[in-house]
Design a protein around this motif. Structure first.
Motif, PDB file in Angstrom:
ATOM      1  N   GLY A 101      27.920   0.082 -23.252  1.00 25.93           N
ATOM      2  CA  GLY A 101      26.881   1.063 -23.506  1.00 25.93           C
ATOM      3  C   GLY A 101      27.295   2.464 -23.124  1.00 25.93           C
ATOM      4  O   GLY A 101      26.606   3.427 -23.469  1.00 25.93           O
ATOM      5  N   SER A 102      28.422   2.571 -22.415  1.00 25.71           N
ATOM      6  CA  SER A 102      28.930   3.892 -22.047  1.00 25.71           C
ATOM      7  C   SER A 102      29.900   4.396 -23.111  1.00 25.71           C
ATOM      8  O   SER A 102      30.479   3.635 -23.877  1.00 25.71           O
ATOM      9  CB  SER A 102      29.635   3.849 -20.699  1.00 25.71           C
ATOM     10  OG  SER A 102      30.874   3.152 -20.799  1.00 25.71           O
ATOM     11  N   THR A 141      28.536  11.480 -26.748  1.00 25.47           N
ATOM     12  CA  THR A 141      27.933  11.481 -25.424  1.00 25.47           C
ATOM     13  C   THR A 141      27.615  12.917 -25.026  1.00 25.47           C
ATOM     14  O   THR A 141      28.295  13.856 -25.449  1.00 25.47           O
ATOM     15  CB  THR A 141      28.854  10.839 -24.371  1.00 25.47           C
ATOM     16  OG1 THR A 141      28.181  10.836 -23.095  1.00 25.47           O
ATOM     17  CG2 THR A 141      30.161  11.610 -24.219  1.00 25.47           C
ATOM     18  N   THR A 146      25.821   7.783 -21.569  1.00 24.01           N
ATOM     19  CA  THR A 146      25.304   6.953 -22.650  1.00 24.01           C
ATOM     20  C   THR A 146      26.055   7.220 -23.942  1.00 24.01           C
ATOM     21  O   THR A 146      26.309   8.357 -24.312  1.00 24.01           O
ATOM     22  CB  THR A 146      23.805   7.228 -22.861  1.00 24.01           C
ATOM     23  OG1 THR A 146      23.091   6.862 -21.678  1.00 24.01           O
ATOM     24  CG2 THR A 146      23.258   6.446 -24.043  1.00 24.01           C
ATOM     25  N   THR A 174      15.501   1.169 -28.266  1.00 23.85           N
ATOM     26  CA  THR A 174      14.929   0.574 -27.060  1.00 23.85           C
ATOM     27  C   THR A 174      13.479   0.217 -27.384  1.00 23.85           C
ATOM     28  O   THR A 174      12.956   0.641 -28.413  1.00 23.85           O
ATOM     29  CB  THR A 174      14.955   1.553 -25.871  1.00 23.85           C
ATOM     30  OG1 THR A 174      14.006   2.616 -26.116  1.00 23.85           O
ATOM     31  CG2 THR A 174      16.338   2.141 -25.652  1.00 23.85           C
ATOM     32  N   THR A 178      11.339   3.575 -28.282  1.00 23.21           N
ATOM     33  CA  THR A 178      11.920   4.597 -29.152  1.00 23.21           C
ATOM     34  C   THR A 178      10.999   4.857 -30.337  1.00 23.21           C
ATOM     35  O   THR A 178      10.563   3.918 -31.010  1.00 23.21           O
ATOM     36  CB  THR A 178      13.302   4.171 -29.673  1.00 23.21           C
ATOM     37  OG1 THR A 178      14.187   3.989 -28.562  1.00 23.21           O
ATOM     38  CG2 THR A 178      13.890   5.225 -30.602  1.00 23.21           C
ATOM     39  N   ASP A 207      13.568   8.598 -27.086  1.00 19.61           N
ATOM     40  CA  ASP A 207      13.715   7.345 -26.367  1.00 19.61           C
ATOM     41  C   ASP A 207      13.102   7.546 -24.981  1.00 19.61           C
ATOM     42  O   ASP A 207      13.704   8.195 -24.120  1.00 19.61           O
ATOM     43  CB  ASP A 207      15.198   6.988 -26.281  1.00 19.61           C
ATOM     44  CG  ASP A 207      15.461   5.715 -25.485  1.00 19.61           C
ATOM     45  OD1 ASP A 207      14.522   5.190 -24.868  1.00 19.61           O
ATOM     46  OD2 ASP A 207      16.620   5.258 -25.480  1.00 19.61           O
ATOM     47  N   GLN A 223      12.634   5.362 -22.762  1.00 22.29           N
ATOM     48  CA  GLN A 223      13.278   4.524 -21.753  1.00 22.29           C
ATOM     49  C   GLN A 223      14.491   5.233 -21.142  1.00 22.29           C
ATOM     50  O   GLN A 223      14.679   5.218 -19.927  1.00 22.29           O
ATOM     51  CB  GLN A 223      13.704   3.197 -22.375  1.00 22.29           C
ATOM     52  CG  GLN A 223      14.329   2.218 -21.395  1.00 22.29           C
ATOM     53  CD  GLN A 223      14.492   0.834 -22.007  1.00 22.29           C
ATOM     54  OE1 GLN A 223      13.507   0.215 -22.433  1.00 22.29           O
ATOM     55  NE2 GLN A 223      15.725   0.342 -22.062  1.00 22.29           N
ATOM     56  N   LYS A 224      15.292   5.881 -21.996  1.00 24.60           N
ATOM     57  CA  LYS A 224      16.485   6.575 -21.514  1.00 24.60           C
ATOM     58  C   LYS A 224      16.313   8.085 -21.436  1.00 24.60           C
ATOM     59  O   LYS A 224      17.218   8.789 -20.994  1.00 24.60           O
ATOM     60  CB  LYS A 224      17.683   6.240 -22.419  1.00 24.60           C
ATOM     61  CG  LYS A 224      18.099   4.783 -22.381  1.00 24.60           C
ATOM     62  CD  LYS A 224      19.321   4.544 -23.260  1.00 24.60           C
ATOM     63  CE  LYS A 224      19.762   3.087 -23.192  1.00 24.60           C
ATOM     64  NZ  LYS A 224      20.946   2.827 -24.066  1.00 24.60           N
ATOM     65  N   ASN A 225      15.154   8.567 -21.891  1.00 20.62           N
ATOM     66  CA  ASN A 225      14.864   9.999 -21.857  1.00 20.62           C
ATOM     67  C   ASN A 225      15.862  10.783 -22.707  1.00 20.62           C
ATOM     68  O   ASN A 225      16.540  11.705 -22.228  1.00 20.62           O
ATOM     69  CB  ASN A 225      14.877  10.521 -20.419  1.00 20.62           C
ATOM     70  CG  ASN A 225      13.771  11.516 -20.150  1.00 20.62           C
ATOM     71  OD1 ASN A 225      12.676  11.398 -20.704  1.00 20.62           O
ATOM     72  ND2 ASN A 225      14.041  12.507 -19.323  1.00 20.62           N
ATOM     73  N   VAL A 226      15.942  10.423 -23.987  1.00 26.00           N
ATOM     74  CA  VAL A 226      16.867  11.060 -24.924  1.00 26.00           C
ATOM     75  C   VAL A 226      16.085  11.616 -26.111  1.00 26.00           C
ATOM     76  O   VAL A 226      15.344  10.888 -26.775  1.00 26.00           O
ATOM     77  CB  VAL A 226      17.925  10.064 -25.443  1.00 26.00           C
ATOM     78  CG1 VAL A 226      18.852  10.743 -26.454  1.00 26.00           C
ATOM     79  CG2 VAL A 226      18.744   9.500 -24.292  1.00 26.00           C
ATOM     80  N   MET A 244      19.533  15.287 -23.105  1.00 23.93           N
ATOM     81  CA  MET A 244      19.077  14.491 -21.972  1.00 23.93           C
ATOM     82  C   MET A 244      18.755  15.443 -20.822  1.00 23.93           C
ATOM     83  O   MET A 244      19.402  16.472 -20.661  1.00 23.93           O
ATOM     84  CB  MET A 244      20.161  13.499 -21.526  1.00 23.93           C
ATOM     85  CG  MET A 244      20.575  12.504 -22.595  1.00 23.93           C
ATOM     86  SD  MET A 244      21.751  11.259 -21.980  1.00 23.93           S
ATOM     87  CE  MET A 244      20.643  10.204 -21.022  1.00 23.93           C
TER      88      MET A 244
END
Length: 410
Positions: free
Chosen positions: A37-38, A79, A86, A240, A243, A306, A308-311, A387
């Motif tokens: 995931g990275s 990224t 991410t 996610t 999203t 998103d 969940q990931k704050n994107v 982000m």
């Protein structure tokens, strides 16, 4: 010193500790083990399983994108926070690592791939003349699926790819094509200028622009009566459970009739909410569904958030409400030039329970290209991710999309 550096993706030592996609895979580089995931994981994986990967990187190493010549100059992933950050693009690891390519379509992923339309109808380039418009006869042309592109040039912030191809549409018209695709990593100032806003301090970002040029290298002009082509750009992202795709539109009378939402059946109302000038589309990878907007109402922007990931993801296509757009519906069409300009797809299980992803897509198309012999048509698009602090991203989303993220949360 140049602000950007271009490097072939660094050599890494890769340890594969799995036999199936459900088992854990460890990829090791000089910094240790990269988490799945990275960005570092995906960079290492693509280096091992493809032959020509390019990396564009900002001087501070935070903004990076990976490009693949194997996959038509595709932006595979990006990224905003460096190697350990991410990885925004969805990748089909099993298919990329497979020893053989699929015959019909190779959905390897990537957050912007170059395709061409139309997909269906009497001018389709995905079906042979006389075939039924069903999945058994659908065939993605090899020059946008399996064929490698040539790296024409690269500098410290961009790369250009090229390809020549020939394709015959459903009606028997042959197209001879030269493709040139340039991908450019954007600096903070360049991205801010494109967005016509200020990127707040403390917000991490990555942005890139693609310029896609198509030249008619044949001996005849391309005409509406024999079929036209379009540039079709598709971005595949990792979903996610939280999203949402957000697409503003012009609130003209009867605007709802210019939104197509029945590509794969009716979408439940809790998954697609259409307001006066904006729509919200749940993209969690759990229900196969698709929407499309006509150029009559579409604005040159679409996005997703998103929670969940704050994107915050923003995509800037080009829109011309007065132009013809190819129709990709899988049927003989009464209106072959009244297609969508912006689409979004949410992946989900098929009837047999299998699933390609999960992923979600935001797509855009150029106008139909009525090119005279020797003429060139171009289509540009910008993709970016942000982000940072939620309240700051909320303000940015309000400026760009005209939406209150708190409303979506509720």
């Amino acid at each position: 010193m140049n602000r950007y550096k271009l490097a072939w993706v660094f050599a890494v030592s890769i340890t594969i500790a799995c036999n199936t996609a459900t088992e854990k895979t460890a990829i090791t580089d000089s910094a240790g083990t990269a988490a799945k995931g990275s960005y570092a994981y995906d960079a290492a994986f693509l280096k091992q399983h493809t032959s020509q990967v390019l990396e564009l990187s900002s001087t501070d190493g935070n903004s990076k994108i990976l490009l693949s010549a194997d996959y038509q100059g595709r932006v595979m992933t990006s990224t905003a926070t460096g190697d350990t950050g991410t990885s925004f693009g969805w990748l089909n690891y099993d298919l990329i690592a497979a020893p053989e390519k699929k015959k019909q379509f190779n959905p390897v992923g990537g957050e912007e791939r170059f395709w061409m339309g139309p997909e269906g109808g009497q001018y389709s380039i995905y079906f042979k003349g006389g075939d039924s418009f069903n999945i058994a006869h659908w065939q993605v042309p090899s020059f946008i699926d399996t064929e490698m592109y040539t790296v024409v040039k690269s500098d410290n912030s961009s790369a250009t790819f090229s390809k020549t191809a020939s394709i015959t549409n459903y009606s028997g018209t042959r197209f001879d094509i030269a493709i040139e695709r340039t991908v450019r990593l954007l600096s903070k100032d360049q991205l801010a200028a494109t967005l016509q806003t200020t990127i707040p301090a403390g917000v991490q970002f990555v942005g890139f622009e693609t310029n896609n040029a198509i030249t008619n290298t044949g001996t005849a002009d391309w005409t509406k009566e024999k079929g036209l082509l379009s540039v079709w750009l598709l971005g595949m992202f990792t979903p996610t459970p939280a999203t949402t795709v957000i697409i503003p539109f012009y609130p003209i009378p009867n605007a709802r009739s210019f939104i197509t939402d029945n590509y794969f059946g009716t979408i439940p109302t809790e998954r697609l909410q259409v307001k006066d000038s904006i729509l919200y589309f749940t993209c969690d990878g759990k229900l196969r569904s698709k929407i499309g907007l006509s150029p009559f109402i579409a604005k040159p922007i679409a996005g997703s958030f998103d929670f969940q990931k704050n994107v915050l993801t923003i995509i800037l296509p080009q829109v011309n409400k007065n132009a013809d757009y190819v129709n990709s519906k899988w049927e003989m069409q009464q209106n072959p030039y009244k297609g969508d300009v912006i689409n979004s797809y949410n992946d989900g299980p098929l009837a047999d329970g299998t699933q390609m992803g999960p992923f979600y897509e935001v797509e855009s198309s150029s106008p139909a290209l009525a090119l005279q012999k020797g003429a060139t048509g171009t289509y540009k698009q910008t993709t970016c991710h942000f982000m940072g602090n939620y309240d700051v991203l909320k303000q940015l989303a309000k400026q760009l999309l005209g939406v209150d993220l708190d409303t979506i949360k509720k």
